[in-house]
Design a protein around this motif. Structure first.
Motif, PDB file in Angstrom:
ATOM      1  N   THR A 191       0.714  -1.245  -0.035  1.00 24.37           N
ATOM      2  CA  THR A 191      -0.078  -0.076   0.095  1.00 24.37           C
ATOM      3  C   THR A 191       0.909   1.353  -0.112  1.00 24.37           C
ATOM      4  OG1 THR A 191      -1.815  -1.087   1.060  1.00 24.37           O
ATOM      5  CG2 THR A 191      -1.783   1.417   1.286  1.00 24.37           C
ATOM      6  N   ALA A 192       1.925   1.415   0.989  1.00 20.92           N
ATOM      7  CA  ALA A 192       2.692   2.292   0.969  1.00 20.92           C
ATOM      8  C   ALA A 192       3.533   2.619  -0.478  1.00 20.92           C
ATOM      9  CB  ALA A 192       3.845   2.416   2.154  1.00 20.92           C
ATOM     10  N   LYS A 193       3.880   1.687  -1.078  1.00 20.15           N
ATOM     11  CA  LYS A 193       4.800   1.769  -2.462  1.00 20.15           C
ATOM     12  C   LYS A 193       3.711   2.215  -3.567  1.00 20.15           C
ATOM     13  CE  LYS A 193       8.330  -1.734  -1.433  1.00 20.15           C
ATOM     14  NZ  LYS A 193       8.819  -2.919  -1.928  1.00 20.15           N
ATOM     15  N   THR A 194       2.487   1.950  -3.367  1.00 16.00           N
ATOM     16  CA  THR A 194       1.533   2.290  -4.548  1.00 16.00           C
ATOM     17  C   THR A 194       0.593   3.541  -4.470  1.00 16.00           C
ATOM     18  OG1 THR A 194       1.374  -0.060  -4.954  1.00 16.00           O
ATOM     19  CG2 THR A 194      -0.299   1.188  -6.125  1.00 16.00           C
ATOM     20  N   PHE A 195       0.103   3.632  -3.132  1.00 12.12           N
ATOM     21  CA  PHE A 195      -0.512   4.962  -3.009  1.00 12.12           C
ATOM     22  C   PHE A 195       0.372   5.960  -2.053  1.00 12.12           C
ATOM     23  CE2 PHE A 195      -3.138   1.135  -3.011  1.00 12.12           C
ATOM     24  CZ  PHE A 195      -4.196   1.704  -3.869  1.00 12.12           C
ATOM     25  N   VAL A 196       0.764   7.085  -3.017  1.00 12.04           N
ATOM     26  CA  VAL A 196       1.821   7.978  -2.616  1.00 12.04           C
ATOM     27  C   VAL A 196       1.215   9.398  -2.533  1.00 12.04           C
ATOM     28  CG1 VAL A 196       3.407   6.464  -3.509  1.00 12.04           C
ATOM     29  CG2 VAL A 196       2.610   8.282  -4.841  1.00 12.04           C
ATOM     30  N   ASP A 197       1.779  10.208  -1.614  1.00 10.73           N
ATOM     31  CA  ASP A 197       1.564  11.796  -1.584  1.00 10.73           C
ATOM     32  C   ASP A 197       2.384  12.160  -2.451  1.00 10.73           C
ATOM     33  OD1 ASP A 197      -0.399  11.720   0.351  1.00 10.73           O
ATOM     34  OD2 ASP A 197       1.128  11.448   1.834  1.00 10.73           O
ATOM     35  N   VAL A 198       1.757  13.309  -3.380  1.00  4.32           N
ATOM     36  CA  VAL A 198       2.602  14.205  -4.301  1.00  4.32           C
ATOM     37  C   VAL A 198       2.024  15.505  -4.163  1.00  4.32           C
ATOM     38  CG1 VAL A 198       3.305  14.781  -6.402  1.00  4.32           C
ATOM     39  CG2 VAL A 198       2.887  12.477  -5.989  1.00  4.32           C
ATOM     40  N   ASP A 199       2.742  16.460  -3.602  1.00  3.41           N
ATOM     41  CA  ASP A 199       2.418  17.918  -3.279  1.00  3.41           C
ATOM     42  C   ASP A 199       1.051  17.892  -2.661  1.00  3.41           C
ATOM     43  OD1 ASP A 199       4.233  19.069  -4.929  1.00  3.41           O
ATOM     44  OD2 ASP A 199       3.282  18.964  -6.745  1.00  3.41           O
ATOM     45  N   GLY A 200       0.876  17.089  -1.521  1.00  3.51           N
ATOM     46  CA  GLY A 200       0.045  17.243  -0.277  1.00  3.51           C
ATOM     47  C   GLY A 200      -1.465  16.462  -0.977  1.00  3.51           C
ATOM     48  N   LYS A 201      -1.348  15.510  -2.052  1.00  3.63           N
ATOM     49  CA  LYS A 201      -2.409  14.762  -2.541  1.00  3.63           C
ATOM     50  C   LYS A 201      -2.056  13.455  -2.820  1.00  3.63           C
ATOM     51  CE  LYS A 201      -5.692  15.828  -6.306  1.00  3.63           C
ATOM     52  NZ  LYS A 201      -6.058  16.639  -7.563  1.00  3.63           N
ATOM     53  N   LYS A 202      -3.093  12.649  -2.445  1.00  2.39           N
ATOM     54  CA  LYS A 202      -2.771  11.183  -2.661  1.00  2.39           C
ATOM     55  C   LYS A 202      -2.973  10.694  -4.175  1.00  2.39           C
ATOM     56  CE  LYS A 202      -2.535   8.660   0.607  1.00  2.39           C
ATOM     57  NZ  LYS A 202      -1.386   8.137   1.337  1.00  2.39           N
ATOM     58  N   TRP A 203      -1.950   9.883  -4.624  1.00  4.92           N
ATOM     59  CA  TRP A 203      -1.990   9.477  -6.009  1.00  4.92           C
ATOM     60  C   TRP A 203      -1.852   8.099  -5.961  1.00  4.92           C
ATOM     61  CZ3 TRP A 203      -2.726  12.190 -10.542  1.00  4.92           C
ATOM     62  CH2 TRP A 203      -2.952  13.585 -10.308  1.00  4.92           C
ATOM     63  N   LEU A 204      -2.576   7.288  -6.855  1.00  3.95           N
ATOM     64  CA  LEU A 204      -2.184   5.948  -7.292  1.00  3.95           C
ATOM     65  C   LEU A 204      -1.368   5.917  -8.161  1.00  3.95           C
ATOM     66  CD1 LEU A 204      -3.111   2.936  -7.283  1.00  3.95           C
ATOM     67  CD2 LEU A 204      -4.840   3.547  -9.051  1.00  3.95           C
ATOM     68  N   LEU A 205      -0.062   5.108  -8.014  1.00  6.49           N
ATOM     69  CA  LEU A 205       0.840   4.667  -9.128  1.00  6.49           C
ATOM     70  C   LEU A 205       0.459   3.309  -9.833  1.00  6.49           C
ATOM     71  CD1 LEU A 205       4.134   5.762  -7.369  1.00  6.49           C
ATOM     72  CD2 LEU A 205       2.605   7.168  -8.870  1.00  6.49           C
ATOM     73  N   THR A 206      -0.119   3.349 -10.948  1.00  4.92           N
ATOM     74  CA  THR A 206      -0.495   2.285 -11.391  1.00  4.92           C
ATOM     75  C   THR A 206       0.655   1.188 -12.153  1.00  4.92           C
ATOM     76  OG1 THR A 206      -0.364   3.273 -13.829  1.00  4.92           O
ATOM     77  CG2 THR A 206      -2.568   3.737 -12.637  1.00  4.92           C
ATOM     78  N   GLY A 207       1.914   1.815 -12.236  1.00  7.05           N
ATOM     79  CA  GLY A 207       2.926   0.835 -12.711  1.00  7.05           C
ATOM     80  C   GLY A 207       3.097   0.852 -14.211  1.00  7.05           C
ATOM     81  N   ASP A 208       2.069   1.581 -14.905  1.00  2.00           N
ATOM     82  CA  ASP A 208       2.299   1.582 -16.334  1.00  2.00           C
ATOM     83  C   ASP A 208       3.198   2.812 -16.559  1.00  2.00           C
ATOM     84  OD1 ASP A 208       0.981  -0.523 -17.127  1.00  2.00           O
ATOM     85  OD2 ASP A 208      -1.000   0.510 -16.688  1.00  2.00           O
ATOM     86  N   ALA A 209       4.099   2.747 -17.461  1.00  2.00           N
ATOM     87  CA  ALA A 209       5.029   3.871 -17.737  1.00  2.00           C
ATOM     88  C   ALA A 209       4.164   4.627 -19.020  1.00  2.00           C
ATOM     89  CB  ALA A 209       6.242   3.412 -18.591  1.00  2.00           C
ATOM     90  N   ALA A 210       4.405   5.954 -18.696  1.00  2.00           N
ATOM     91  CA  ALA A 210       3.562   6.928 -19.456  1.00  2.00           C
ATOM     92  C   ALA A 210       4.438   8.334 -19.832  1.00  2.00           C
ATOM     93  CB  ALA A 210       2.098   7.240 -18.851  1.00  2.00           C
ATOM     94  N   LYS A 211       4.170   8.764 -21.093  1.00  2.00           N
ATOM     95  CA  LYS A 211       4.742  10.198 -21.283  1.00  2.00           C
ATOM     96  C   LYS A 211       3.828  11.322 -21.322  1.00  2.00           C
ATOM     97  CE  LYS A 211       7.350  12.059 -24.836  1.00  2.00           C
ATOM     98  NZ  LYS A 211       8.208  11.838 -26.199  1.00  2.00           N
ATOM     99  N   LEU A 212       4.120  12.558 -20.779  1.00  2.00           N
ATOM    100  CA  LEU A 212       3.344  13.703 -20.789  1.00  2.00           C
ATOM    101  C   LEU A 212       3.610  14.324 -22.124  1.00  2.00           C
ATOM    102  CD1 LEU A 212       1.149  15.578 -19.682  1.00  2.00           C
ATOM    103  CD2 LEU A 212       2.993  16.692 -18.433  1.00  2.00           C
ATOM    104  N   GLU A 213       2.987  14.562 -23.231  1.00  2.00           N
ATOM    105  CA  GLU A 213       3.403  14.945 -24.418  1.00  2.00           C
ATOM    106  C   GLU A 213       3.358  16.576 -24.357  1.00  2.00           C
ATOM    107  OE1 GLU A 213       4.409  13.063 -26.752  1.00  2.00           O
ATOM    108  OE2 GLU A 213       3.438  11.187 -26.578  1.00  2.00           O
ATOM    109  N   GLU A 214       3.874  17.157 -25.444  1.00  2.00           N
ATOM    110  CA  GLU A 214       3.908  18.393 -25.402  1.00  2.00           C
ATOM    111  C   GLU A 214       2.457  19.212 -25.341  1.00  2.00           C
ATOM    112  OE1 GLU A 214       6.493  20.149 -25.066  1.00  2.00           O
ATOM    113  OE2 GLU A 214       7.895  18.591 -25.039  1.00  2.00           O
ATOM    114  N   ASP A 215       1.443  18.372 -25.983  1.00  2.00           N
ATOM    115  CA  ASP A 215       0.219  18.945 -25.871  1.00  2.00           C
ATOM    116  C   ASP A 215      -0.699  18.495 -24.670  1.00  2.00           C
ATOM    117  OD1 ASP A 215      -0.354  16.171 -26.130  1.00  2.00           O
ATOM    118  OD2 ASP A 215      -1.456  16.302 -27.929  1.00  2.00           O
ATOM    119  N   THR A 216       0.173  18.241 -23.660  1.00  2.00           N
ATOM    120  CA  THR A 216      -0.471  17.541 -22.412  1.00  2.00           C
ATOM    121  C   THR A 216      -1.365  16.552 -22.308  1.00  2.00           C
ATOM    122  OG1 THR A 216      -2.329  19.222 -22.200  1.00  2.00           O
ATOM    123  CG2 THR A 216      -0.229  20.329 -21.575  1.00  2.00           C
ATOM    124  N   SER A 217      -1.338  15.749 -23.616  1.00  2.00           N
ATOM    125  CA  SER A 217      -2.158  14.569 -23.503  1.00  2.00           C
ATOM    126  C   SER A 217      -1.272  13.397 -22.979  1.00  2.00           C
ATOM    127  CB  SER A 217      -2.659  14.008 -24.723  1.00  2.00           C
ATOM    128  OG  SER A 217      -1.556  14.016 -25.750  1.00  2.00           O
TER     129      SER A 217
END
Length: 540
Positions: free
Chosen positions: A399-425
Motif C-alpha cells: 500500500t505504501a509503495k503504490t498509494f503515495v503523496d505528491v504535493d499534499g495529494k494522494k495518488w495511485l501509481l499504476t505501474g504503467d509507464a507513460a509520457k506527458l506529451e507536449e500537447d499535455t495528453s
C-alpha cells in the motif's frame, strides 16, 4: 440514500422490474426477480451470522448466482471477495488466509479444493454450493446447496442503512507475486470504474445517488461481457449495464468459444461486446473470417476492451467486419478503474494509446525525492488521484509503495509507464516492471507484441527480456503461430522493422504451442520467460 451499489441497484430494479436484466446460457432473469433472489440470499447469509464488514468468497464460473451473491453481500454490507477458479493449492491457501473469509459461495466442483485448504481460514464456517454436473461431495466441507439455502428466506428488504464507504475487495494477481486485495469503497469504484452511471445518459455522471433513476436507459441496450466475472473489468462492465437498466449477457462457457459467442450475440441481439484485449479479439476475428455470412450481427455497434492490450491490428479487424462499429480501448487496472479511453483519433509514434490529462490523471516522476508531476516531454508513471482505492487488504508495505503523496495529494501509481506529451495528453506505454533495458534503451514489451501480432501468421505473442552478453538484456519473443505457418528469425525481424524501431526488434524467437495467459486474457510473463530461458522452441 448513498452512493452504494446495493442502494442504486434497488432503485433501478424498482423502476424496471419486468425488464430483462441478466442472461447466462439457459438462465434468464428480470430486474425484479434478480432483486428478490439477491434479497433471499442476503437473508440466508445474515442467518448464518454474516454481518457488516465480513468477507464472503465468490468462487464460481460465470453464472446468475455470481451476481445474486454479490448483490446479496452488498445488501447486508458484507464484502465480496473474488476467487480465481484457476488458482492452484498454494494460491488458494494464500487468498483464503489473507482475505479472512467467513463464508464462501462456490460451484460444487470446487468443494474438494476448499476441503484441502480450509484450515487456512479458521473463521470460514459457511459454504453455499451452486450445483453443477460434477457430483462433488459437499459433506467434506458441510456445504448447503444454493437453492436449498434460499428456501423459506424472505425476499423483502429489511436491511440496515448502507454507506458509500462500504467496501468491495478485488483480488488481482498481476504479473508477479501472490494476489493483492484492492480495497474499493463503493462510491469510489462507482465513479472511477463505472463512469458514475453516466455512460448511457446525456445527463452525464450522477450528482447525487438518487440520480441513478434518471440514468436508466429508456430504450435498453444489450451488452455481453466475455471475461469471467472474477476479473475486475468484467465485473465493472456488469455493474455498468445493470445500473443503466440494460440487459447483461454473460459468457456461460468456461473458456472462450468464439463460434458460441457469435451464436449468443445473434440470438440476444447484442449491441455491445466487451472483451479483454487481443487474447479474446483473435479467436473472435478468426471465427468471423472462417464463417463469412454465418451470423446476422447487424445489431452490434460497439466493441470495447479493457484490462489488456488491444492492438491496432485487431481493432482494424473488427472495423473490417463491422464498418460502423465504435471501438473503445480503455486504460486502467484493478487499482485504477477506468483511466481514460483511446479511440484511435490521435496516433503516436510509439505506445499503446493516448488519453487525456486531467487534474485526476497525470504522469508522476517516481524516481526522484520528493516525487513530482512530469513536465511535457517527460516519461514517468501513469497515476490517478481523486476516486481511488484505500489500499491493499492486509498489506501495508505494498500500500505504501503504490498509494503515495505528491504535493499534499494522494495518488495511485499504476505501474504503467507513460509520457506527458507536449500537447499535455498522455501516451501510455505499458507495465514499467516489464520494461526491457537493452544497452540503455528502454523497450516496452506491449509495443513489440503489437508489432508481432500485426503479422497474419502470428496468432499470439508475448515479449520478455533474456540475458545478453553485450547488451545486458535482449528482446525475446515467444510466439504462437497459426496452423501450418513457419517463420524464420529473419521473417519476424523484417516484419517488425516495418512497425517499430530497429533496437526494439526481437533478437531471439521461441515458438510455443499456446502463449501462456490467465483466463482473463492477461499475459503470464513469468511462464513465457521460463520457456524462453529453457531454450525450447527457438527459431533460427
Amino acid at each position: 440514500m448513498e452512493f452504494n451499489l446495493a442502494d442504486m441497484f434497488e432503485v433501478v430494479a424498482d423502476k424496471v422490474p419486468e425488464r430483462e436484466a441478466l442472461v447466462c446460457g439457459a438462465h434468464r432473469t428480470t430486474f425484479g426477480d434478480l432483486e428478490k433472489r439477491a434479497n433471499r440470499m442476503a437473508h440466508y447469509l445474515r442467518s448464518q451470522g454474516v454481518k457488516s464488514g465480513d468477507h464472503v468468497g465468490l468462487y464460481m464460473y460465470n453464472c446468475n448466482e455470481y451476481m445474486e451473491a454479490m448483490l446479496a453481500c452488498f445488501k447486508i454490507r458484507a464484502v465480496p471477495i473474488n476467487v480465481n477458479y484457476r488458482y492452484v493449492k498454494d494460491e488458494l491457501l494464500y487468498i483464503f488466509d489473507n482475505a479472512d473469509m467467513v463464508a464462501c459461495v462456490h460451484h460444487r466442483e470446487f468443494a474438494p479444493h476448499i476441503a484441502e485448504i480450509r484450515s487456512a481460514a479458521p473463521d470460514l464456517k459457511t459454504f453455499i454450493a451452486v450445483d453443477d454436473d460434477s457430483g462433488a461431495d459437499l459433506n467434506a466441507i458441510g456445504a448447503v446447496e444454493y437453492e436449498s439455502a434460499m428456501n423459506d428466506q424472505s425476499d423483502q428488504r429489511d436491511f440496515e442503512a448502507r454507506s458509500g464507504d462500504d467496501y468491495f475487495i478485488l483480488y488481482t494477481g498481476g504479473t508477479t507475486g501472490m494476489p493483492k486485495g484492492v480495497m474499493w469503497p463503493h462510491k469510489n469504484v462507482f465513479f472511477a470504474a463505472m463512469g458514475g452511471g453516466g455512460h448511457f445518459s446525456p445527463n452525464g455522471p450522477c450528482e447525487k445517488p438518487e440520480d441513478i433513476e434518471t440514468r436508466v436507459a429508456e430504450n435498453p441496450l444489450c451488452g455481453i461481457a466475455l471475461a469471467p466475472l472474477m476479473h475486475g473489468a468484467s465485473w465493472w462492465y456488469a455493474c455498468i449495464q445493470l445500473l443503466a437498466g440494460n440487459k447483461l449477457v454473460l459468457n456461460d462457457q468456461h473458456s472462450l468459444n468464439a463460434e458460441h459467442v457469435w451464436d449468443v450475440c445473434e440470438r440476444e441481439k447484442v449491441n455491445a461486446v466487451q472483451i479483454v484485449g487481443d487474447a479474446m479479439a483473435i479467436p473472435l476475428l478468426d471465427a468471423l473470417e472462417a464463417n463469412p455470412g454465418r451470423w446476422d450481427l447487424g445489431t452490434i455497434f460497439n466493441v470495447g476492451s479493457g484490462g489488456a492490450v488491444f492492438s491496432e491490428a485487431k481493432q482494424n479487424g473488427f472495423r473490417a467486419h463491422f464498418p460502423n462499429v465504435f471501438i473503445t480501448n480503455s486504460f486502467g487496472s484493478s487499482e485504477g478503474g477506468q483511466m481514460g479511453m483511446d479511440n484511435g483519433q490521435k496516433k503516436s509514434e510509439s505506445g499503446l494509446g493516448n488519453v487525456t490529462r486531467t487534474e485526476y490523471m497525470d504522469v508522476i516522476i517516481d524516481d526522484e525525492t520528493p516525487r513530482r508531476h512530469a513536465k511535457p516531454g517527460e516519461t514517468g508513471i501513469f497515476a490517478r488521484s481523486g476516486y481511488i482505492p484505500v489500499g491493499y487488504y492486509n498489506d501495508p508495505e505494498k500500500t505504501a509503495k503504490t498509494f503515495v503523496d505528491v504535493d499534499g495529494k494522494k495518488w495511485l501509481l499504476t505501474g504503467d509507464a507513460a509520457k506527458l506529451e507536449e500537447d499535455t495528453s498522455i501516451t501510455v506505454f505499458g507495465r514499467g516492471s516489464n520494461c526491457i533495458n537493452s544497452g540503455g534503451e528502454k523497450i516496452f514489451p506491449e509495443e513489440v507484441e503489437n508489432a508481432l501480432k500485426a503479422h497474419d501468421g502470428i496468432f499470439d505473442a508475448l515479449v520478455v527480456a533474456t540475458p545478453d552478453d553485450r547488451w545486458g538484456s535482449k528482446v525475446t519473443a515467444v510466439l504462437q503461430l497459426r496452423e501450418g505457418v513457419t517463420l524464420t528469425m529473419k521473417d519476424v525481424q523484417d516484419h517488425c522493422r516495418n512497425h517499430i524501431a530497429g533496437y526494439k526488434v526481437p533478437r531471439a524467437v521461441h515458438v510455443i504451442a499456446e502463449v501462456p495467459r490467465a483466463p482473463s486474457g492477461k499475459p503470464d510473463y513469468k511462464t513465457a520467460k521460463a520457456y524462453a530461458l529453457s531454450g525450447e522452441g527457438e527459431v533460427a
